[in-house]
Scaffold this motif. Structure first.
Motif, PDB file in Angstrom:
ATOM      1  N   SER A 118     -13.086   9.566 -16.914  1.00 15.23           N
ATOM      2  CA  SER A 118     -12.958  10.860 -16.245  1.00 15.23           C
ATOM      3  C   SER A 118     -13.344  10.775 -14.770  1.00 15.23           C
ATOM      4  N   PHE A 119     -14.253   9.853 -14.456  1.00 12.77           N
ATOM      5  CA  PHE A 119     -14.756   9.722 -13.093  1.00 12.77           C
ATOM      6  C   PHE A 119     -13.649   9.220 -12.158  1.00 12.77           C
ATOM      7  N   GLY A 120     -13.229  10.072 -11.231  1.00 13.35           N
ATOM      8  CA  GLY A 120     -12.188   9.707 -10.274  1.00 13.35           C
ATOM      9  C   GLY A 120     -10.778   9.907 -10.788  1.00 13.35           C
ATOM     10  N   LEU A 121     -10.599  10.439 -11.989  1.00 16.48           N
ATOM     11  CA  LEU A 121      -9.264  10.645 -12.548  1.00 16.48           C
ATOM     12  C   LEU A 121      -8.613  11.854 -11.892  1.00 16.48           C
ATOM     13  N   ASP A 122      -7.447  11.642 -11.281  1.00 21.33           N
ATOM     14  CA  ASP A 122      -6.720  12.713 -10.606  1.00 21.33           C
ATOM     15  C   ASP A 122      -5.595  13.230 -11.506  1.00 21.33           C
ATOM     16  N   ALA A 123      -5.965  13.678 -12.678  1.00 22.98           N
ATOM     17  CA  ALA A 123      -5.022  14.251 -13.639  1.00 22.98           C
ATOM     18  C   ALA A 123      -5.826  15.132 -14.592  1.00 22.98           C
ATOM     19  N   PRO A 124      -5.242  16.236 -15.068  1.00 22.33           N
ATOM     20  CA  PRO A 124      -6.030  17.241 -15.806  1.00 22.33           C
ATOM     21  C   PRO A 124      -6.175  16.944 -17.290  1.00 22.33           C
ATOM     22  N   THR A 146       8.868  10.535 -23.908  1.00 24.68           N
ATOM     23  CA  THR A 146       8.853   9.091 -24.163  1.00 24.68           C
ATOM     24  C   THR A 146       9.288   8.335 -22.924  1.00 24.68           C
ATOM     25  N   LEU A 147      10.340   8.820 -22.269  1.00 20.81           N
ATOM     26  CA  LEU A 147      10.803   8.180 -21.040  1.00 20.81           C
ATOM     27  C   LEU A 147       9.732   8.238 -19.954  1.00 20.81           C
ATOM     28  N   ALA A 148       9.065   9.403 -19.839  1.00 18.17           N
ATOM     29  CA  ALA A 148       8.015   9.546 -18.829  1.00 18.17           C
ATOM     30  C   ALA A 148       6.878   8.566 -19.087  1.00 18.17           C
ATOM     31  N   ALA A 149       6.509   8.387 -20.351  1.00 14.61           N
ATOM     32  CA  ALA A 149       5.440   7.451 -20.683  1.00 14.61           C
ATOM     33  C   ALA A 149       5.839   6.019 -20.344  1.00 14.61           C
ATOM     34  N   ALA A 150       7.091   5.657 -20.622  1.00 10.25           N
ATOM     35  CA  ALA A 150       7.562   4.313 -20.292  1.00 10.25           C
ATOM     36  C   ALA A 150       7.539   4.081 -18.790  1.00 10.25           C
ATOM     37  N   VAL A 151       7.975   5.082 -18.031  1.00  9.61           N
ATOM     38  CA  VAL A 151       7.968   4.953 -16.572  1.00  9.61           C
ATOM     39  C   VAL A 151       6.536   4.853 -16.052  1.00  9.61           C
ATOM     40  N   ALA A 152       5.642   5.712 -16.545  1.00  4.73           N
ATOM     41  CA  ALA A 152       4.252   5.704 -16.080  1.00  4.73           C
ATOM     42  C   ALA A 152       3.587   4.361 -16.375  1.00  4.73           C
ATOM     43  N   THR A 153       3.827   3.814 -17.560  1.00  4.82           N
ATOM     44  CA  THR A 153       3.251   2.520 -17.916  1.00  4.82           C
ATOM     45  C   THR A 153       3.800   1.419 -17.024  1.00  4.82           C
ATOM     46  N   THR A 154       5.096   1.467 -16.775  1.00  2.00           N
ATOM     47  CA  THR A 154       5.739   0.471 -15.913  1.00  2.00           C
ATOM     48  C   THR A 154       5.199   0.543 -14.496  1.00  2.00           C
ATOM     49  N   GLY A 181       2.278  13.247 -13.052  1.00  2.18           N
ATOM     50  CA  GLY A 181       3.200  13.568 -11.969  1.00  2.18           C
ATOM     51  C   GLY A 181       4.649  13.669 -12.412  1.00  2.18           C
ATOM     52  N   LEU A 182       4.999  12.946 -13.477  1.00  2.74           N
ATOM     53  CA  LEU A 182       6.390  12.918 -13.934  1.00  2.74           C
ATOM     54  C   LEU A 182       6.733  14.039 -14.902  1.00  2.74           C
ATOM     55  N   ARG A 183       5.784  14.464 -15.710  1.00  2.00           N
ATOM     56  CA  ARG A 183       6.133  15.308 -16.854  1.00  2.00           C
ATOM     57  C   ARG A 183       6.696  16.669 -16.468  1.00  2.00           C
ATOM     58  N   GLY A 184       6.445  17.115 -15.264  1.00  2.00           N
ATOM     59  CA  GLY A 184       6.980  18.405 -14.852  1.00  2.00           C
ATOM     60  C   GLY A 184       8.308  18.341 -14.139  1.00  2.00           C
ATOM     61  N   ASP A 185       8.901  17.147 -14.050  1.00  2.46           N
ATOM     62  CA  ASP A 185      10.144  16.990 -13.282  1.00  2.46           C
ATOM     63  C   ASP A 185      11.121  16.110 -14.049  1.00  2.46           C
ATOM     64  N   PRO A 186      11.900  16.681 -14.979  1.00  8.02           N
ATOM     65  CA  PRO A 186      12.811  15.885 -15.806  1.00  8.02           C
ATOM     66  C   PRO A 186      13.778  15.023 -15.018  1.00  8.02           C
ATOM     67  N   ASP A 187      14.303  15.542 -13.918  1.00  5.56           N
ATOM     68  CA  ASP A 187      15.250  14.748 -13.129  1.00  5.56           C
ATOM     69  C   ASP A 187      14.578  13.514 -12.538  1.00  5.56           C
ATOM     70  N   ALA A 188      13.328  13.654 -12.120  1.00 10.17           N
ATOM     71  CA  ALA A 188      12.602  12.503 -11.585  1.00 10.17           C
ATOM     72  C   ALA A 188      12.351  11.470 -12.671  1.00 10.17           C
ATOM     73  N   ILE A 189      12.124  11.931 -13.902  1.00  9.79           N
ATOM     74  CA  ILE A 189      11.912  11.000 -15.017  1.00  9.79           C
ATOM     75  C   ILE A 189      13.143  10.129 -15.214  1.00  9.79           C
ATOM     76  N   LEU A 190      14.310  10.739 -15.274  1.00 16.86           N
ATOM     77  CA  LEU A 190      15.547   9.987 -15.512  1.00 16.86           C
ATOM     78  C   LEU A 190      15.830   9.014 -14.378  1.00 16.86           C
ATOM     79  N   ASP A 191      15.661   9.467 -13.138  1.00 12.46           N
ATOM     80  CA  ASP A 191      15.921   8.582 -11.997  1.00 12.46           C
ATOM     81  C   ASP A 191      14.981   7.385 -12.000  1.00 12.46           C
ATOM     82  N   ALA A 192      13.698   7.638 -12.282  1.00 13.04           N
ATOM     83  CA  ALA A 192      12.728   6.543 -12.301  1.00 13.04           C
ATOM     84  C   ALA A 192      12.996   5.598 -13.467  1.00 13.04           C
ATOM     85  N   TRP A 193      13.404   6.144 -14.618  1.00 15.83           N
ATOM     86  CA  TRP A 193      13.727   5.288 -15.769  1.00 15.83           C
ATOM     87  C   TRP A 193      14.864   4.347 -15.402  1.00 15.83           C
ATOM     88  N   ARG A 194      15.909   4.876 -14.792  1.00 20.40           N
ATOM     89  CA  ARG A 194      17.045   4.034 -14.400  1.00 20.40           C
ATOM     90  C   ARG A 194      16.596   2.950 -13.417  1.00 20.40           C
TER      91      ARG A 194
END
Length: 329
Positions: A68-74, A145-153, A261-274
């Protein structure tokens, strides 16, 4: 999570800070300050006492407070040293009404992958499951699932590994595309065998309410600081690829921040996955419930559908096991 302890920890990071100052700024007694400092030390934090006061010197790799310390996500962090399955625990929390919680375990004893396959959990891995309640129609749930794959990558690339995504939910490192280091110098040594090694896997589960998503649990397992002797055949790790120890805390935080950062923007998820896809442009064989599909992987469409160009035209695949045959010339 002890919010006062987290605030004390944040103050120590900006230290040195005296006990009286900590007591006054957090409206607690000096004895309470001492108890918080001792609890932090017991949790693995390095806290030094100096003439000017306390200061933070080191942070452990695991633990709810450390993550939690320094995590910039809710995300609220629920940490376990050992758990049978982070997804199982996350499902329990989801059914109880939780949201934006990440269940993290240092070790899993009963992890499962797609199609109920056993998921090996070697020492030094990152094993987590996110509990989310997205405002999405049921049909769009695979986007998580796509967002998780992109975030991990993206987190793996930040750690220095040339990670890519293999449809639908594997994060892999292509063989022959990263440097294999010799003892004397950095030399790229060609690697034989399959065209990739598996770095991470993702398993998404959900419950619907009417035509909307009720909750989604996204499970992610990453071979992070695992040595080659601890990995199954066909797998790799951040440590193996970089030749260096991996700070699992930093990696986990970057993954969570990227996902948020990705989960609220479906179009960004697809572009980043590609952008990060290894499968696109490959000749593939996909085993689907309706039979085998063989052709060139051309694109991925919302919410995660693979478009395969076959001899009979384009076929859209929503689920299946994908095998890379060879790159399309």
């Amino acid at each position: 999570m002890n919010e006062t302890r987290l605030r004390v920890l944040e103050a120590l990071a900006d230290g040195p800070v005296s006990g009286p100052t900590l007591a006054d700024s957090h409206d607690i007694s000096r004895n309470a300050v001492w108890k918080h400092v001792e609890a932090l030390r017991e949790a693995g934090f390095g806290v030094e006492s100096e003439t000017e006061g306390y200061s933070l010197t080191t942070v452990p790799e695991s633990g709810a407070l450390a993550l939690s310390f320094g995590l910039d996500a809710p995300f609220e962090v629920a940490h376990h040293e050992t758990l049978d399955s982070t997804n199982r625990r996350a499902r329990e929390l989801a059914e109880a009404g939780a949201s934006d919680v990440v269940v993290v375990a240092d070790r899993q004893t009963g992890g499962r992958g797609r199609l109920d396959r056993e998921w090996e959990s070697p020492p030094g891995g990152v094993y987590l499951s996110l509990v989310c309640r997205p405002d999405l129609p049921l049909a769009d749930a695979p986007l998580y699932t796509l967002a998780a794959a992109v975030a991990t990558t993206q987190a793996a690339r930040e750690a220095g590994v040339d990670a890519h995504i293999k449809w639908p939910n594997d994060v892999v490192v292509p063989r022959g595309m990263t440097a294999s280091r010799t003892e004397s110098d950095d030399v790229v040594v060609p690697r034989d065998g399959p065209d990739y090694d598996k770095l991470a896997g993702i398993l998404t589960e959900m419950r619907g309410e009417a035509d909307r998503v009720g909750w989604v649990v996204v499970g992610i397992g990453v071979n992070a600081d695992a040595g080659s002797d601890d990995l199954p055949a066909g797998a790799t790790s951040l440590r193996v690829e970089t030749g260096e120890r991996v700070d699992r805390r930093v990696f986990t935080q970057r993954l969570l921040e990227s996902f948020d950062g990705l989960r609220g923007d479906p179009d960004a998820i697809l572009d980043a996955w590609r952008e990060h896809a290894l499968t696109l442009g490959q000749r593939v064989r996909v085993e689907t419930p309706g039979g085998e599909v063989v052709g060139e992987a051309r694109d991925v469409e919302r919410p995660g559908t693979l478009v395969v160009r076959t001899a009979d035209g384009d076929v859209r695949v929503t689920a299946g096991d994908c095998e890379h045959l060879r790159p399309v010339e």
